[in-house]
Design a protein around this motif. Structure first.
Motif, PDB file in Angstrom:
ATOM      1  N   VAL A   1      -9.059  69.163 -24.412  1.00  0.00           N
ATOM      2  CA  VAL A   1      -9.008  68.030 -23.497  1.00  0.00           C
ATOM      3  C   VAL A   1      -7.637  67.379 -23.589  1.00  0.00           C
ATOM      4  O   VAL A   1      -7.127  67.115 -24.683  1.00  0.00           O
ATOM      5  CB  VAL A   1     -10.100  66.997 -23.827  1.00  0.00           C
ATOM      6  N   GLY A  23      -7.669  63.781 -16.476  1.00  0.00           N
ATOM      7  CA  GLY A  23      -8.031  64.642 -17.586  1.00  0.00           C
ATOM      8  C   GLY A  23      -8.001  66.104 -17.200  1.00  0.00           C
ATOM      9  O   GLY A  23      -8.032  66.476 -16.023  1.00  0.00           O
ATOM     10  N   SER A  24      -7.926  66.925 -18.213  1.00  0.00           N
ATOM     11  CA  SER A  24      -8.038  68.372 -18.024  1.00  0.00           C
ATOM     12  C   SER A  24      -8.817  68.926 -19.199  1.00  0.00           C
ATOM     13  O   SER A  24      -8.879  68.320 -20.265  1.00  0.00           O
ATOM     14  CB  SER A  24      -6.655  69.015 -17.916  1.00  0.00           C
ATOM     15  N   SER A  26     -12.440  70.458 -20.895  1.00  0.00           N
ATOM     16  CA  SER A  26     -13.895  70.291 -20.836  1.00  0.00           C
ATOM     17  C   SER A  26     -14.272  68.817 -20.878  1.00  0.00           C
ATOM     18  O   SER A  26     -14.466  68.250 -21.950  1.00  0.00           O
ATOM     19  CB  SER A  26     -14.567  71.053 -21.977  1.00  0.00           C
ATOM     20  N   ILE A  27     -14.358  68.222 -19.716  1.00  0.00           N
ATOM     21  CA  ILE A  27     -14.741  66.814 -19.582  1.00  0.00           C
ATOM     22  C   ILE A  27     -16.054  66.742 -18.835  1.00  0.00           C
ATOM     23  O   ILE A  27     -16.170  67.291 -17.733  1.00  0.00           O
ATOM     24  CB  ILE A  27     -13.639  66.016 -18.869  1.00  0.00           C
ATOM     25  N   SER A  29     -19.402  64.433 -17.346  1.00  0.00           N
ATOM     26  CA  SER A  29     -19.712  63.098 -16.821  1.00  0.00           C
ATOM     27  C   SER A  29     -20.580  62.289 -17.767  1.00  0.00           C
ATOM     28  O   SER A  29     -20.547  61.052 -17.753  1.00  0.00           O
ATOM     29  CB  SER A  29     -20.390  63.212 -15.461  1.00  0.00           C
ATOM     30  N   ARG A  70     -14.817  56.264 -12.199  1.00  0.00           N
ATOM     31  CA  ARG A  70     -14.383  57.621 -12.517  1.00  0.00           C
ATOM     32  C   ARG A  70     -14.761  58.559 -11.395  1.00  0.00           C
ATOM     33  O   ARG A  70     -15.770  58.365 -10.705  1.00  0.00           O
ATOM     34  CB  ARG A  70     -14.941  58.083 -13.865  1.00  0.00           C
ATOM     35  N   ASP A  72     -15.610  62.309 -11.323  1.00  0.00           N
ATOM     36  CA  ASP A  72     -15.863  63.442 -12.219  1.00  0.00           C
ATOM     37  C   ASP A  72     -15.331  64.751 -11.647  1.00  0.00           C
ATOM     38  O   ASP A  72     -14.971  65.657 -12.408  1.00  0.00           O
ATOM     39  CB  ASP A  72     -17.353  63.540 -12.525  1.00  0.00           C
ATOM     40  N   LYS A  74     -12.575  65.104 -10.193  1.00  0.00           N
ATOM     41  CA  LYS A  74     -11.151  65.113 -10.532  1.00  0.00           C
ATOM     42  C   LYS A  74     -10.909  64.887 -12.013  1.00  0.00           C
ATOM     43  O   LYS A  74      -9.761  64.880 -12.464  1.00  0.00           O
ATOM     44  CB  LYS A  74     -10.415  64.033  -9.732  1.00  0.00           C
ATOM     45  N   LYS A  75     -11.989  64.639 -12.771  1.00  0.00           N
ATOM     46  CA  LYS A  75     -11.869  64.372 -14.208  1.00  0.00           C
ATOM     47  C   LYS A  75     -10.922  63.193 -14.458  1.00  0.00           C
ATOM     48  O   LYS A  75     -10.099  63.211 -15.375  1.00  0.00           O
ATOM     49  CB  LYS A  75     -11.389  65.617 -14.970  1.00  0.00           C
ATOM     50  N   THR A  76     -11.055  62.185 -13.643  1.00  0.00           N
ATOM     51  CA  THR A  76     -10.146  61.050 -13.677  1.00  0.00           C
ATOM     52  C   THR A  76     -10.917  59.745 -13.797  1.00  0.00           C
ATOM     53  O   THR A  76     -11.953  59.567 -13.151  1.00  0.00           O
ATOM     54  CB  THR A  76      -9.273  61.022 -12.403  1.00  0.00           C
ATOM     55  N   TYR A  96     -11.321  59.684 -24.100  1.00  0.00           N
ATOM     56  CA  TYR A  96     -12.508  60.472 -23.777  1.00  0.00           C
ATOM     57  C   TYR A  96     -13.234  60.735 -25.088  1.00  0.00           C
ATOM     58  O   TYR A  96     -12.650  61.275 -26.038  1.00  0.00           O
ATOM     59  CB  TYR A  96     -12.115  61.781 -23.099  1.00  0.00           C
TER      60      TYR A  96
END
Length: 117
Positions: A1, A23-24, A26-27, A29, A70, A72, A74-76, A96
């Motif tokens: 992550v 984020g990048s 494995s994120i 929700s 957030r 999810d 976009k993992k942002t 995170y």
């Protein structure tokens, strides 16, 4: 992550900047993402956090002024900051918190917000 925060800068009192943390990796929700603030010569304190399935959590000092959200897909995670005060000055870090069997926290590099009076 990996987490990349952006959106800080010099803002006047009463301003409304928005911070983003992309984020990048494995994120999920269901895992908590949040924002922390470290004031000059201070400790790093929770500002707000969010995960699926529960309401966002805010520090008393920012309730009714800041909003966390957030995306999810976009993992942002975002932090909309309104009615800024000089005491909101600090470095803002996104975090995170691993879950689903992963017991590790991940931090972004921080973005400085300076509120001028």
């Amino acid at each position: 992550v990996q987490l990349q925060a952006s959106g800080g800068g010099l803002v006047q009192t009463g301003g409304s900047p928005r911070l983003s943390c992309a984020g990048s990796g494995s994120i999920f929700s269901s895992c908590v993402m949040g924002w922390y603030r470290q004031a000059p010569e201070g400790q790093r304190d929770l500002v707000a956090d969010i995960s699926s399935g529960r309401s966002p959590n805010y520090a008393d000092s920012v309730k009714d002024r800041f909003a966390i959200s957030r995306d999810d897909a976009k993992k942002t995670v975002y932090l909309q900051m309104n009615s800024l005060k000089p005491e909101d000055t600090g470095v803002y870090y996104c975090k995170y918190s691993g879950c689903l069997g992963i017991r590790e926290d991940y931090w972004g590099q921080g973005t400085l917000v300076t509120v001028s009076s």
